[in-house]
Design a protein around this motif. Sequence first.
Motif, PDB file in Angstrom:
ATOM      1  N   ARG A  30      38.455  34.443  45.710  1.00 18.81           N
ATOM      2  CA  ARG A  30      37.261  35.279  45.660  1.00 18.81           C
ATOM      3  C   ARG A  30      36.196  34.657  44.763  1.00 18.81           C
ATOM      4  O   ARG A  30      35.029  34.561  45.137  1.00 18.81           O
ATOM      5  CB  ARG A  30      37.675  36.651  45.124  1.00 18.81           C
ATOM      6  N   PHE A  31      36.597  34.225  43.560  1.00 15.98           N
ATOM      7  CA  PHE A  31      35.624  33.590  42.665  1.00 15.98           C
ATOM      8  C   PHE A  31      35.130  32.285  43.275  1.00 15.98           C
ATOM      9  O   PHE A  31      33.971  31.913  43.131  1.00 15.98           O
ATOM     10  CB  PHE A  31      36.234  33.330  41.291  1.00 15.98           C
ATOM     11  N   ASP A  32      36.019  31.586  43.948  1.00 12.62           N
ATOM     12  CA  ASP A  32      35.624  30.316  44.549  1.00 12.62           C
ATOM     13  C   ASP A  32      34.599  30.549  45.653  1.00 12.62           C
ATOM     14  O   ASP A  32      33.658  29.770  45.813  1.00 12.62           O
ATOM     15  CB  ASP A  32      36.855  29.594  45.100  1.00 12.62           C
ATOM     16  N   ALA A  33      34.765  31.629  46.404  1.00 10.44           N
ATOM     17  CA  ALA A  33      33.831  31.931  47.495  1.00 10.44           C
ATOM     18  C   ALA A  33      32.445  32.267  46.945  1.00 10.44           C
ATOM     19  O   ALA A  33      31.449  32.152  47.645  1.00 10.44           O
ATOM     20  CB  ALA A  33      34.353  33.088  48.330  1.00 10.44           C
ATOM     21  N   ALA A  34      32.411  32.704  45.679  1.00  2.00           N
ATOM     22  CA  ALA A  34      31.125  33.035  45.075  1.00  2.00           C
ATOM     23  C   ALA A  34      30.352  31.784  44.683  1.00  2.00           C
ATOM     24  O   ALA A  34      29.162  31.842  44.414  1.00  2.00           O
ATOM     25  CB  ALA A  34      31.333  33.925  43.851  1.00  2.00           C
ATOM     26  N   ASP A  35      31.019  30.640  44.644  1.00  2.15           N
ATOM     27  CA  ASP A  35      30.377  29.371  44.310  1.00  2.15           C
ATOM     28  C   ASP A  35      29.956  28.685  45.603  1.00  2.15           C
ATOM     29  O   ASP A  35      30.789  28.251  46.385  1.00  2.15           O
ATOM     30  CB  ASP A  35      31.372  28.505  43.517  1.00  2.15           C
TER      31      ASP A  35
END
Lengths: 315, 344
Positions: free
Chosen positions: B116-121
Amino acid sequence: MSSSEGERGPEGLETSSSATRPAVSSATRSADGPGPQAARPSKLGGILSLLASELRTLFRRRRTWAMLGALALIPILIAVAIRIAGDSPSGRGPAFLDRITQNGLFVGVTAIIVAIPLFLPLTIGVVAGDSIAGEASHGTLRYLLIAPAGRIRLLVVKYLAAAAFCAAATLTVVVVGTLIGWALFPIGPVTLLSGTEVSVGEGLLRFLMIAAYVTVSLLGLSAIGLFLSTLTTVPVGSMAATAIVAVVAQILGALPQLEWLHPWLFTRYWLDFADLLREPPVWDSFADNAVLQAGYIVVFGLLAAARFVTKDVLS
Amino acid sequence: MGDPGGLGVSAESADSAGLAIETHGLTKRFRSQLAVDGLDLAVPHGAVFGFLGPNGSGKTTTIRMLLGLVAATAGEARVLGAGMPRHVDSVLPRVGALVEGPAFSPYLSGAANLARFDAADRWAPSRTRAARVADALEQVGLAHVAQKKVHAYSLGMKQRLGLANALLMPRELLVLDEPTNGLDPQGTREVRSLIRSLARDGTTVFVSSHLLAEVEQVCSHVGVMSAGRLVAQGTLDEFRDAGEARALVRTPDADAARRVLQGLGMHVDGSISAGRVADDGGVSRPADASADVVVTATLETTPPEAVVAALVADGVRVRGFEVERASLEQRFVELTGEGFDVVQ
C-alpha cells in the motif's frame, strides 16, 4: 575503552547476516530508481495505482463488508416481513411497499427509499469521515505522505474511494432487493408511474438508474465527510459529524419556515427519483440533483484541499 | 546556550553540494512553544549522522520538517539538494524514512501494508512491487509473517516492518527516527549492521536516537539537540576530541609534578592519594617509597608525550600516565544537561 568489547558482537553478526542481504540490495538497486535519469511517471498513472490500492484496502476491510451486509439486510427484512405478514394496506408504509406482493422487483426500490434518510448516510459517514482522520489516527497518514502520495492526490483518491463505496452501497440495496424479491414473490412486467407497462429487463434498468441517482445524491455528503475528516485525527468525530450533518439537513428540509434555505440543502432531491419511473424517463430532477451535488463537491473539495495542503501532520 | 557549534565542534565547512541535508535557521513554533529554534544542520553525503538529544528536544519535529510533514515557521531546509517542502514530490521517492515509530493499518497483513505504501510512491514500479515487498520483508526477517495481519505483530515486529518500508526502494537517504525502539538486543544488532551495510553502499543515513552506545558504534557524524537548538555537530571524532582531555599522572612526587604541569600551562584540578591502589598491584617496591598520588590536569593542546618528557626531565618519578577523554555520554550530558533518561 569499552568500544572494543562492544564492537565484537555486531561484527560477528554482520558476517552471518550479510549472507542473506546482498541479494536484496542488488536486486532492488537495479530497478529504475527515481534518480534524475528516470522518466517522470505520469500523474494519472500515479492516481490510478494509488486508487487501485485504496479500493483494495477499502474492500478488504471487514468493516466495509459489515456495512454492506447491514444494508443488504434492509431489503431482506422487508421482503421476509411481507412474505410472512402478507400485503400491507395500500397507501401505508414507504412508497411501492404495496406493490411488492404483485411484483417482487419492487423490493429493491422500497428498500432504497427506506435506507436513504439514515442507513445510507450513516455508512457514507463512516467511510468518508474516516478517510483522512482514520489514516491520521493509525499514523499511516505520515507514511502515505512521505511515500510520497502527494496531498492533493491522496485527497482525490480518498474521495473517489468514498464515491465507489456510495455506488457499492446503493447497488447492494437494489441488487439484493431484486434478488430476494425474485426469490419470494412473483415477477412480472413493471407498471410505471405513468401507467405504462415495461418488460422485466427495462424495469431492472430503471432500478439501476435509481441506484445511480441515489449514488449521485450521496456524493455531496461524501465531500462534506472528506472535509470534516481533514479537521481531526479522531475518526469517530468526523464520522458522527458527517451522519449528523445528513440528518440535520433533512430536518431543515422538512421545516416550511426555512423555505428559502431548501434549494441549497444537499438532501433536497434525495427522494425525487420518481421521474425515472415515467415513460419516457424525465431526467430533470437527475440533472438538478447532479448540479447541486457538484456544487457541494466543489465547495467542500476546495475546503478540504485548502485545509489539508497546509496542515501540519503531527499524528 | 551558545549558538550551534558554539561548544567546540564547528559545523563542517563542506560546500552545499556535498550535503545530503542542509538547514538554515530552521524554526518551528507551535502556538507558544518554540519546538525547533534556528537549526543549522549540515549532513554530508555518505555520512551516518547520529541525531542526538533528550526526549522533547525537537528531533522528531525537525525530521517532520525535513520530510515535508510539517511546515517550518522560519528558515529553510534542503534535502538531497532540493528545498523542502516545495520539492517533496521529487525528493521523497529517494528517501526512506521511519518517523516516530512504525504505523500500519492493523487490519491489513504486513505485506499488504508495504504494498500500500509502495503504491503511494509514483516512482515505484508496480511490476516489481510484489518482489520488492518480499525482498524487504526478507531483509528484516519478517518473511514468515508476511501474510499475518499487523494487529497480531509485536512492537519489535512492527519496528522491523517499518524498516522494511524504508527499504522498499533503493534510497539515497534514510531517515530513521529511533530505529531500535522496541527491538530486542538481537534486533538492535541487526539494525546496526543493516545501517553499516547501507552506509557502505553509499546511502546517507540520518539516525535519531538517545541510545548513545548505539550512535557511538555506527555513526560517523553527530549532531546534538537540546531544547530545540542544535548545540553541537561534526564528525564523531571531532565531537569526542572536543570533550575535555585530562592527563592523569601517578607519582610519589606530587608537588614537583604539579609545578611541571602548571609550567606547561595546564590547569591542575586535583590529586588523589593512590598508595593503597598501588599496593594492591602486588609489585614489591622500595621501603622508602612514598605513597603514590594521582595528579590530574586538563591536557588542552599539550601533546601527552611532551608532558611525560617534561615530567621526566624535571626528575619527577612517573609511575603511571594516562590520558582520559570524556565519553560520549559525558559530552552529551555536558551539552544537554542532566536529568533526563539518557538510556531508555
